[in-house]
Design a protein around this motif. Sequence first.
Motif, PDB file in Angstrom:
ATOM      1  N   GLN A  99       0.683  -1.172  -0.128  1.00  0.00           N
ATOM      2  CA  GLN A  99       0.095  -0.137  -0.168  1.00  0.00           C
ATOM      3  C   GLN A  99       1.085   1.442   0.067  1.00  0.00           C
ATOM      4  N   THR A 100       0.603   2.126  -0.944  1.00  0.00           N
ATOM      5  CA  THR A 100       1.375   3.364  -0.842  1.00  0.00           C
ATOM      6  C   THR A 100       0.515   4.575  -0.227  1.00  0.00           C
ATOM      7  N   ARG A 101       0.946   5.807  -0.156  1.00  0.00           N
ATOM      8  CA  ARG A 101       0.712   6.737   0.672  1.00  0.00           C
ATOM      9  C   ARG A 101      -0.886   7.284   0.216  1.00  0.00           C
ATOM     10  N   ASP A 102      -0.999   7.046  -0.873  1.00  0.00           N
ATOM     11  CA  ASP A 102      -2.488   7.382  -1.243  1.00  0.00           C
ATOM     12  C   ASP A 102      -3.496   6.632  -1.115  1.00  0.00           C
ATOM     13  N   GLY A 103      -2.966   5.293  -0.347  1.00  0.00           N
ATOM     14  CA  GLY A 103      -4.158   4.303  -0.092  1.00  0.00           C
ATOM     15  C   GLY A 103      -4.501   3.193  -1.277  1.00  0.00           C
ATOM     16  N   ARG A 104      -3.816   3.341  -2.329  1.00  0.00           N
ATOM     17  CA  ARG A 104      -3.666   2.290  -3.421  1.00  0.00           C
ATOM     18  C   ARG A 104      -2.737   1.228  -3.111  1.00  0.00           C
ATOM     19  N   PHE A 105      -2.564   0.288  -3.887  1.00  0.00           N
ATOM     20  CA  PHE A 105      -1.604  -1.004  -3.678  1.00  0.00           C
ATOM     21  C   PHE A 105      -1.190  -1.154  -4.866  1.00  0.00           C
ATOM     22  N   ARG A 106       0.236  -1.247  -5.030  1.00  0.00           N
ATOM     23  CA  ARG A 106       1.062  -1.343  -6.255  1.00  0.00           C
ATOM     24  C   ARG A 106       1.877  -2.546  -6.317  1.00  0.00           C
ATOM     25  N   PHE A 107       2.135  -3.084  -7.545  1.00  0.00           N
ATOM     26  CA  PHE A 107       3.468  -3.963  -7.541  1.00  0.00           C
ATOM     27  C   PHE A 107       3.640  -4.383  -9.241  1.00  0.00           C
ATOM     28  N   SER A 108       4.731  -4.904  -9.331  1.00  0.00           N
ATOM     29  CA  SER A 108       4.964  -5.346 -10.792  1.00  0.00           C
ATOM     30  C   SER A 108       5.097  -6.685 -10.938  1.00  0.00           C
ATOM     31  N   MET A 109       4.769  -7.209 -11.991  1.00  0.00           N
ATOM     32  CA  MET A 109       4.879  -8.642 -12.341  1.00  0.00           C
ATOM     33  C   MET A 109       4.670  -8.788 -14.070  1.00  0.00           C
ATOM     34  N   ALA A 110       5.241  -9.993 -14.440  1.00  0.00           N
ATOM     35  CA  ALA A 110       5.126  -9.975 -16.009  1.00  0.00           C
ATOM     36  C   ALA A 110       4.124 -11.184 -15.940  1.00  0.00           C
ATOM     37  N   LEU A 111       2.954 -11.124 -16.922  1.00  0.00           N
ATOM     38  CA  LEU A 111       1.977 -12.285 -17.181  1.00  0.00           C
ATOM     39  C   LEU A 111       2.590 -13.004 -18.155  1.00  0.00           C
ATOM     40  N   PRO A 112       2.662 -14.403 -18.174  1.00  0.00           N
ATOM     41  CA  PRO A 112       3.845 -14.983 -18.888  1.00  0.00           C
ATOM     42  C   PRO A 112       3.296 -15.376 -20.420  1.00  0.00           C
ATOM     43  N   HIS A 113       2.130 -15.239 -20.677  1.00  0.00           N
ATOM     44  CA  HIS A 113       1.562 -15.584 -22.166  1.00  0.00           C
ATOM     45  C   HIS A 113       0.250 -14.816 -22.370  1.00  0.00           C
ATOM     46  N   PRO A 114      -0.206 -14.473 -23.741  1.00  0.00           N
ATOM     47  CA  PRO A 114      -1.219 -13.844 -23.891  1.00  0.00           C
ATOM     48  C   PRO A 114      -2.437 -14.594 -23.402  1.00  0.00           C
ATOM     49  N   GLY A 115      -3.644 -13.649 -22.960  1.00  0.00           N
ATOM     50  CA  GLY A 115      -4.680 -14.418 -22.649  1.00  0.00           C
ATOM     51  C   GLY A 115      -5.354 -13.427 -21.589  1.00  0.00           C
ATOM     52  N   GLY A 116      -6.360 -14.245 -20.795  1.00  0.00           N
ATOM     53  CA  GLY A 116      -7.139 -13.605 -19.817  1.00  0.00           C
ATOM     54  C   GLY A 116      -6.663 -14.049 -18.408  1.00  0.00           C
ATOM     55  N   TYR A 117      -6.601 -13.297 -17.421  1.00  0.00           N
ATOM     56  CA  TYR A 117      -6.282 -13.554 -15.982  1.00  0.00           C
ATOM     57  C   TYR A 117      -7.250 -13.147 -15.184  1.00  0.00           C
ATOM     58  N   ARG A 118      -7.479 -13.750 -14.037  1.00  0.00           N
ATOM     59  CA  ARG A 118      -8.387 -13.382 -13.079  1.00  0.00           C
ATOM     60  C   ARG A 118      -7.645 -12.872 -11.690  1.00  0.00           C
ATOM     61  N   PHE A 119      -7.791 -11.700 -11.231  1.00  0.00           N
ATOM     62  CA  PHE A 119      -6.971 -10.944 -10.081  1.00  0.00           C
ATOM     63  C   PHE A 119      -8.319 -11.150  -9.049  1.00  0.00           C
ATOM     64  N   VAL A 120      -7.876 -11.766  -7.966  1.00  0.00           N
ATOM     65  CA  VAL A 120      -8.676 -12.031  -7.043  1.00  0.00           C
ATOM     66  C   VAL A 120      -7.915 -11.126  -5.872  1.00  0.00           C
ATOM     67  N   ALA A 121      -8.679 -10.329  -5.182  1.00  0.00           N
ATOM     68  CA  ALA A 121      -8.233  -9.454  -3.850  1.00  0.00           C
ATOM     69  C   ALA A 121      -8.676  -9.958  -2.500  1.00  0.00           C
ATOM     70  N   ASP A 122      -8.079 -10.493  -1.532  1.00  0.00           N
ATOM     71  CA  ASP A 122      -8.658 -11.000  -0.380  1.00  0.00           C
ATOM     72  C   ASP A 122      -8.331 -10.057   0.714  1.00  0.00           C
ATOM     73  N   CYS A 123      -9.247  -9.223   1.275  1.00  0.00           N
ATOM     74  CA  CYS A 123      -8.758  -8.202   2.200  1.00  0.00           C
ATOM     75  C   CYS A 123     -10.140  -7.763   3.081  1.00  0.00           C
ATOM     76  N   TYR A 124      -9.901  -6.986   3.962  1.00  0.00           N
ATOM     77  CA  TYR A 124     -10.911  -6.829   5.103  1.00  0.00           C
ATOM     78  C   TYR A 124     -10.806  -5.300   5.393  1.00  0.00           C
ATOM     79  N   PRO A 125     -11.646  -4.498   4.760  1.00  0.00           N
ATOM     80  CA  PRO A 125     -11.739  -3.159   5.065  1.00  0.00           C
ATOM     81  C   PRO A 125     -12.418  -2.920   6.456  1.00  0.00           C
ATOM     82  N   ARG A 126     -11.740  -2.075   7.279  1.00  0.00           N
ATOM     83  CA  ARG A 126     -12.010  -1.813   8.399  1.00  0.00           C
ATOM     84  C   ARG A 126     -13.380  -1.096   8.775  1.00  0.00           C
ATOM     85  N   GLY A 127     -14.080  -1.871   9.695  1.00  0.00           N
ATOM     86  CA  GLY A 127     -15.406  -1.478   9.923  1.00  0.00           C
ATOM     87  C   GLY A 127     -16.522  -2.257   9.119  1.00  0.00           C
ATOM     88  N   ALA A 128     -16.003  -3.011   8.056  1.00  0.00           N
ATOM     89  CA  ALA A 128     -16.908  -3.755   7.150  1.00  0.00           C
ATOM     90  C   ALA A 128     -16.764  -4.972   7.452  1.00  0.00           C
TER      91      ALA A 128
END
Length: 238
Positions: free
Chosen positions: A75-104
């Motif tokens: 997480q960076t100062r603006d509250g967003r999350f960032r990182f870098s990676m290479a997706l190995p081949h052409p196509g679609g990828y599912r991105f799944v975030a598992d998190c727990y917003p405070r108070g929710a």
Amino acid sequence: MKLTANLPEPEEFGFEIVTRPRPPAPGRPTQFQFSVLEPKSRRLVRDFEVVHERIFHLFVIAENLEFFAHEHPQQTRDGRFRFSMALPHPGGYRFVADCYPRGATPQFLVRTIYTAGARPAGLPALAADRRPKQADNLRVELATEPAEPIAGKETLLFFRLSPGDGVEQYLGAWGHLLAASHDLIDLMHDHPLYVTPGPQIQFNAIFPRAVPYRVWVQFQRLGVVNTVAFTLPVKALS
């Protein structure tokens, strides 16, 4: 006086992904930015509870189920999350975030990203694969009860690890499991229910439909995270 539980109502939060370049170029590093948004106001969420030693767990799964990653963007100062990676081949990828917003309530948020050059792909043909797997420094064997998982019924998954010495908790748990249906509609993230000498590590799961599932598990031994995959056909209740 009437007592009421002061529990938040479960609501699905928003989840946005920005990539640079856009779309990602397969095989080349891509910068990813992730934003979690409040359900009604769409305001950026900045505060999260720590779950299994992290505030943001990210799973990346290729639509052909031949690529899997479990990452923890910062997480960076603006509250967003960032990182870098290479997706190995052409196509679609599912991105799944598992998190727990405070108070929710805990969130399991899913988005799909397509690379440059992606073409429509049929569903992968998944054959049963229960063969023992050798990872970096750990061999993993799988047995299930029942032997053939049944849709909608609980399945016990027993993972026997060898060598048995040096097995450690990884991110606050003795293992991590992610299961995905062949069409990436059903996605489940779970942790062990029991650990017995051997060691044998037990997960309990309910597979919703009578389709094949790819199951990835991660165990840590002597500081090394071992990731292996099995494929389980699930049959309909007769």
